[in-house]
Design an enzyme around this catalytic site. Sequence first.
Site: not given
Ligand code: GAL
Length: 460
Positions: A76, A120, A166, A295, A297, A368, A414, A421-422
Amino acid sequence: MDTKFSRDFTWGVATSAYQIEGAWNLEGRGPSIWDAFCQIPGKVAKNENGNIACDHYHHFEEDIKLMKNMGVTAYRFSISWSRVMPTGKGKVNIEGIDFYKRIIDCLIDHNIEPWVTLFHWDLPLALQFENDGWLGTEISNIFAEYAKLCFEQFGDKVKKWITINEAWVIAILGYGQGVFAPGRVSNDAPYLAGHNLILAHAKAVDVYRKEFQPTQKGIIGMTNNCDWREPKTNSQADINASERALEFFLAWFTDPIYFGHYPASMVNRLGGRLPKFTIEEQKLIKGSSDFFGLNHYTTLFAEDSGGQIVKSSVYGNGGISEDQDVNLSVDKSWKKTFMGWAVVPWGCKKLLKWIENRYPQVEIVITENGCAYDDKLIDGVVDDQERLNFYRSYIQACKEAIDEGVNLTGYFAWSFMDNFEWASGYEKRFGLHYVDFETLERIPKASAIWFKEFIETNKD
Ligand code: GAL
């Protein structure tokens, strides 16, 4: 793992354009809002940016070989809108189109299926200036035009499409808290941005279904993110609070897609602050996904605030949390990743079951799941046992959900490799491959080796 996944379960890895490509100003690429956001001092840790990132632009063949070595059958990735349309609309950049064609061909040569995300987060900067980004009235139509270009150019070979990644993050972090591009701070803008994102998704799907799906025969959906919200106590107030929190997080975007309208809790609490869909728009939106991209986490406790919101940026309170009247917290005993996110595999299972319960038999794909740790390269090896345990336990939770009736058909880790990481920059390493950002060398971590063996055992 107790039992095996079905043979046709999709195992993949994920990335996104701005986080890995680099080549930010090469071969006709126009600037995006993330290029600009990174220039503002203090917005990104150490003022880092994605100008070079993993330089995937020049290393994609090597990266696809590493994916092949890992045994994954799906990858992806996202298209950088401003690489194929430098100003977001109108003129097309052929060099950008060719770049993605080379990636797609290389994947297919390696028997890896491309799963392509159209958006994205890296909105062409011109659209931010000229159309007020996701707040503009024309933005959903402009997105549908860009989507059409992608279907035309890549749809003969790409059979899996994700419109938007997202919407919650874009709306809340980009237009509410201002910690992600474009950095707006507002209590109302997130609801307008979210509204336009849903419309953009639905219009792109409409173009695909009318003009391309009959001949190209692919599938298309949206990816939304959601943590699990566990009631803090078994009081009815906290149970309701957790339900409300999930509605303000996930059902905000998925109820319109499956039911044609926003959740009642949002309509009642927000009143005129929540935009309305016309009847025609509702028809367009309802049923506009062939699968449910998720996604996931982490997990937090949800507690009814009784009107007393505890401000805590760590747990994402503040801003719209007044609208939901929910306080969020963690259990001190939960282990945390390097992002500070709690590791709670049973939360993943509960969320999958919540989705199944709300939208029965919907096909879910986890697009993710993963974790960041402070990985170190020692004697040429990254022994990331914590990540390995994370994957084992979350994948086990997925298996349990499937055994209890959830229609989960795929899982993407992911991320394929450490990347930008942004707002956290390069320090937070999510990759299955370690990237040395000086030399750009990629090294499989212990978790990548585990993944390979794991996928092998699920083949027979
Ligand atoms: C998600 C996002 C990804 C990645 C991941 C980890 O929100 O789609 O680009 O950064 O979090 O923080």
